[in-house]
Scaffold this active site. Structure first.
Site: not given
Length: 372
Positions: A15, A75, A94, A96, A118, A270
């Site tokens: 991505r 990510k 993101y 996490h 998120e 995740d």
């Protein structure tokens, strides 16, 4: 503002943070966009596509990180990328963080302003930047689970949908949220026998209304989970507590009770996973076996369908990216409580309470960090 888009370097992550239409929109608003060469190739986007949209192509990530005021990724930054971050630089991606103390410490030390997709919220209480990837991961889960159930992959040799005269697989889905609902949609479509477990009566009513008798719904208790896990051919974990580590609903003893060759797909990995025996895997080596049960715990599942995922993600992130670029991070976060909820680490301070609680770190309210 000068916005940088580096190439993702996580294992088999294809991505990319911005698509050409998003670049064009940012340029139209007077911003500059610097894209690392080859960043979009995994999603079928060429450097020429970005140039046509008004971006400048950088030869390497070093230039992107050095020149950009805001980094837009997909990510979480890996260790080599975290070293490139600097004080006051905006990181929008993101993260996490709750199950990842090493990353959290590096982000604190960097002094960067780290906003996590998120934990950005919406007025209805949903997580709009997580939703499209939850949809993708949910839809992928029965697909990868069906493959893992094949005998050659270490599974029981069970066809998810069965055939006339032979029943389909018993699929148990923990969590009836976005991922769980989409997993149920695909599993039902493949002909499996599907049971969804949730502790929310409203969620169970919604699922019953949506699927009718195509699925069974069960209120979540430890006893119910023990029984359902024992009989499952495919167990899909989609439990989510926003910003926090996922609760371990399935114990090692429960895994030991499962049928040999059964499969677990832990979509919650995740956030640390909802199964005690889960640990993160990669697309290169997606599965491992514990007590004769196949575990699929890829931490970036949507990366497998990079083009679909990239465009779906950009459709929801672009308004927030524009707000940050147009107003600067402080004003944008002061004006929008939902974007403010995405602030996880700000110039050395942890501003997301679930992350601070999970990692035993001091917590500072985002409003305090913003001087509100």
């Amino acid at each position: 503002m000068r916005i940088g888009v580096p190439k993702e370097i996580k294992n088999h992550e294809y991505r990319v943070g911005l698509v050409p239409s998003s670049v064009q929109e940012l340029v139209h608003h007077g911003h500059q966009v610097l894209v690392q060469s080859g960043a979009g190739l995994g999603a079928g986007i060429t450097d020429a596509d970005y140039t046509a949209a008004g971006a400048t192509i950088a030869a390497d990530a070093d230039r992107v990180f050095a020149e950009a005021e805001m980094i837009v990724k997909v990510k979480e930054p890996l260790a080599v990328e975290r070293k490139k971050l600097r004080k006051g630089q905006i990181l929008f991606t993101y993260l996490h963080l709750a199950p990842d103390p090493e990353q959290t410490r590096d982000l604190i030390d960097s002094g960067a302003v780290c906003i996590a997709y998120e934990t950005v919220t919406a007025a209805n209480g949903s997580l709009p930047l997580l939703t499209p990837m939850s949809e993708v991961a949910g839809r992928l889960a029965p697909q990868v689970g069906a493959h893992a159930l094949e005998k050659a992959q270490g599974g029981r040799g069970v066809l998810l949908g069965g055939v006339p005269g032979v029943p389909g697989a018993d699929v148990v889905i923990l969590g009836g949220g976005v991922s769980g609902t989409h997993a149920a949609t695909i599993a039902v479509g493949m002909g499996a026998k599907v049971t969804v477990v949730d502790r929310s009566a409203d969620a169970l009513k919604r699922l019953a209304a949506q699927f009718g008798t195509s699925i069974s719904t069960v209120f979540s208790t430890r006893a119910a989970i023990e029984e359902l896990v024992r009989r499952a051919d495919l167990l899909i974990g989609t439990v989510l507590v926003p910003g926090a580590a996922a609760p371990k609903l399935v114990t090692r003893e429960m895994v030991r009770s499962m049928k040999p060759g059964s499969v677990i797909v832990d979509v919650a990995i995740d956030q640390g996973g909802c199964v005690e025996t889960s640990h993160a895997t990669t697309h290169s080596e997606p599965t491992y076996v514990v007590d004769e049960v196949v575990h699929y715990c890829v931490a970036n599942m949507p990366g497998a369908v990079a083009r679909t995922s990239t465009f779906a993600l950009n459709s929801v992130t672009l308004p927030f990216t524009l707000a940050l670029a147009n107003h600067g991070w402080k004003k944008a976060l002061q004006q929008d409580v939902h974007l403010r909820n995405g602030l996880n680490v700000s110039e050395g301070q942890v501003t997301c309470e679930p992350v601070a609680l999970a990692l035993g770190l001091p917590y500072v309210k985002a409003e305090t960090a913003l001087g509100m």
